[in-house]
Design an enzyme around this catalytic site. Structure first.
Site, mmCIF file in Angstrom:
data_model
loop_
_atom_site.group_PDB
_atom_site.id
_atom_site.type_symbol
_atom_site.label_atom_id
_atom_site.label_comp_id
_atom_site.label_asym_id
_atom_site.label_seq_id
_atom_site.Cartn_x
_atom_site.Cartn_y
_atom_site.Cartn_z
ATOM 1 N N GLU A 1 44.919 65.841 99.461
ATOM 2 C CA GLU A 1 44.197 64.612 99.797
ATOM 3 C C GLU A 1 45.134 63.404 99.849
ATOM 4 O O GLU A 1 44.986 62.529 100.693
ATOM 5 C CB GLU A 1 43.063 64.355 98.797
ATOM 6 C CG GLU A 1 41.864 65.266 98.991
ATOM 7 C CD GLU A 1 41.232 65.152 100.372
ATOM 8 O OE1 GLU A 1 41.305 64.081 100.991
ATOM 9 O OE2 GLU A 1 40.687 66.162 100.858
ATOM 10 N N TRP B 1 44.955 74.024 102.558
ATOM 11 C CA TRP B 1 44.299 73.458 101.371
ATOM 12 C C TRP B 1 42.815 73.816 101.309
ATOM 13 O O TRP B 1 42.125 73.484 100.366
ATOM 14 C CB TRP B 1 44.469 71.946 101.304
ATOM 15 C CG TRP B 1 44.164 71.249 102.589
ATOM 16 C CD1 TRP B 1 42.974 70.742 102.975
ATOM 17 C CD2 TRP B 1 45.086 70.984 103.647
ATOM 18 N NE1 TRP B 1 43.079 70.186 104.212
ATOM 19 C CE2 TRP B 1 44.364 70.317 104.657
ATOM 20 C CE3 TRP B 1 46.449 71.247 103.859
ATOM 21 C CZ2 TRP B 1 44.958 69.895 105.856
ATOM 22 C CZ3 TRP B 1 47.034 70.836 105.050
ATOM 23 C CH2 TRP B 1 46.299 70.177 106.017
ATOM 24 N N ASP C 1 36.139 57.854 104.499
ATOM 25 C CA ASP C 1 37.369 57.281 105.063
ATOM 26 C C ASP C 1 37.071 56.767 106.475
ATOM 27 O O ASP C 1 35.906 56.757 106.908
ATOM 28 C CB ASP C 1 38.499 58.321 105.075
ATOM 29 C CG ASP C 1 38.240 59.427 106.082
ATOM 30 O OD1 ASP C 1 37.107 59.538 106.588
ATOM 31 O OD2 ASP C 1 39.180 60.183 106.379
ATOM 32 N N THR D 1 47.965 60.449 107.200
ATOM 33 C CA THR D 1 48.774 61.437 107.933
ATOM 34 C C THR D 1 47.863 62.541 108.484
ATOM 35 O O THR D 1 46.975 63.010 107.778
ATOM 36 C CB THR D 1 49.838 62.054 107.000
ATOM 37 O OG1 THR D 1 50.551 60.993 106.366
ATOM 38 C CG2 THR D 1 50.817 62.914 107.754
ATOM 39 N N TYR E 1 37.644 56.991 98.145
ATOM 40 C CA TYR E 1 37.630 58.111 99.086
ATOM 41 C C TYR E 1 38.184 59.386 98.434
ATOM 42 O O TYR E 1 37.551 60.444 98.454
ATOM 43 C CB TYR E 1 38.440 57.778 100.347
ATOM 44 C CG TYR E 1 38.665 59.008 101.169
ATOM 45 C CD1 TYR E 1 37.661 59.504 101.979
ATOM 46 C CD2 TYR E 1 39.862 59.727 101.080
ATOM 47 C CE1 TYR E 1 37.832 60.670 102.688
ATOM 48 C CE2 TYR E 1 40.035 60.897 101.779
ATOM 49 C CZ TYR E 1 39.020 61.361 102.590
ATOM 50 O OH TYR E 1 39.191 62.532 103.276
#
Ligand code: SF4
Length: 357
Positions: free
Chosen positions: A48, A35, A149, A54, A131
């Protein structure tokens, strides 16, 4: 300290040097993640949302597969729930997938396909919190908006010596404000990603941080003051609720009984192995299978597994039962269908391990 929306003083002295240090380090050391190869908003949104809760190492496998099946915003907006959940199978937190689809449906059908390009516009998308909006705003649109985050809060707490509990909203806001004040004039998306990267590979959440490899070591309050073990400070968490469940692995002519979970709650809408609360003994399991009209012939295996969700831990007793009839209460899936068609959460899928060996 309470949760009121008061601002907390963050010592930002010296933090002005942080973007330069992190950007230089990130330029040399960033991991090559799929990404990071473009800034196209749909693709970044998918990454995102997947990366919420994860690890990148797990998302790396799912992300290309997802985009190959649903390469555009329009494709995701129009795909069926079964396809979506199957692509998400194993990633967990399935409400993320549903919200992701709602967000792109809002863009596709409500905004004429135009992706919002302001923080405020992004925040109006379903499932997009401060976020994710910050990440999209800075990575896709080069806006000076932080994305704070848990990783970023931990780093900032250590670097700036911020000793209020970081899980309180006021603390989060204070760190966000402090970061917003030092966003660089260019490479804003890279700065956001460099903070995330530092939290993922150097200033680790579990275990000792790798201070020797840290580009921010010279600024770091925690390192200079021997306060790494003490920072970040967190409020005391509620302990996880433990729930006993008996899961029936009903097998008839090689096919497994599945049913759909109801509602929007825990694993709502996904497929499951039939299960009930409590730890049933062998006879109670056979009685239940009979009540479900599966004509149970024998209980062939009984074993235990646990599965941990955010707030609950399931202690599962799994009972494999050979059955003589395929009751209409269930769908009966063969091995291939189980792989291809049914989104079965990890809590249940792990109970099938070894079934076809
Ligand atoms: S010096 Fe150590 S504790 Fe401080 S930010 Fe870097 S890795 Fe984290």
């Amino acid at each position: 300290m309470n949760g009121r929306a008061e601002r907390i003083q963050v010592n930002i002295e010296g933090l002005a040097a942080l973007p330069g240090l992190l950007l230089a380090w990130y330029g040399e050391n960033a991991r090559d993640l799929p990404w990071r190869r473009d800034r196209e908003p749909y693709r970044i949104l998918v990454s995102e949302i997947m990366l919420q809760q994860t690890r990148a190492e797990v998302v790396k496998d799912y992300y290309p597969r997802f985009l190959e099946a649903l390469p555009t915003l329009g494709a995701l907006a129009r795909c069926g729930e079964g396809t979506l959940l199957k692509l998400w199978e194993g990633l967990g937190y399935y409400s993320r997938a549903r919200n992701l689809q709602k967000a792109v449906q809002k863009i596709e059908f409500g905004l004429g396909g135009r992706f919002p390009d302001t923080y405020e516009g992004l925040r109006e998308l379903p499932g997009v919190g401060p976020y994710t909006a910050g990440a999209l705003a800075s990575i896709c649109f080069d806006l000076p908006v932080p994305a704070a985050d848990g990783n970023v809060l931990r780093i900032m707490s250590r670097i700036a010596g911020f000793d209020a509990p970081i899980d309180l909203p006021a603390a989060k806001q204070s760190v966000t404000d402090a970061l917003a004040a030092i966003y660089p004039e260019s490479r804003r998306g890279d700065f956001t990603q460099s903070l995330m990267e530092l939290g993922a590979v150097v200033c680790l959440p579990n275990g000792a941080p790798k201070c020797g490899a840290c580009p921010a070591a010279e600024l770091c309050f925690a390192k200079r003051n021997n306060a790494i073990a003490r920072l970040p400070v967190k409020s005391r968490k509620q302990p996880r609720r433990v729930e006993d469940r008996t899961v029936l692995l009903l097998v008839c002519e090689g096919r497994i009984a599945l049913r759909r979970r109801e509602g929007e709650g825990l694993l709502g809408g996904l497929w499951e192995l039939p299960n009930v609360p409590g730890a049933l003994d062998a006879q109670a399991v056979l009685d239940l299978a009979a009540q479900w009209e599966t004509e149970p012939l024998a209980l062939t295996r009984r074993f235990s597994r646990a599965h941990v969700f955010t707030h609950i831990r399931w202690e599962m007793t799994c009972c494999a039962v050979e059955c003589g009839a395929r009751s209409h209460s269930f769908v009966w899936a063969g091995r291939g269908e189980l792989e291809r068609e049914y989104a079965l959460p990890s809590a249940f899928r792990k109970l099938l391990e070894g079934l076809y060996d």
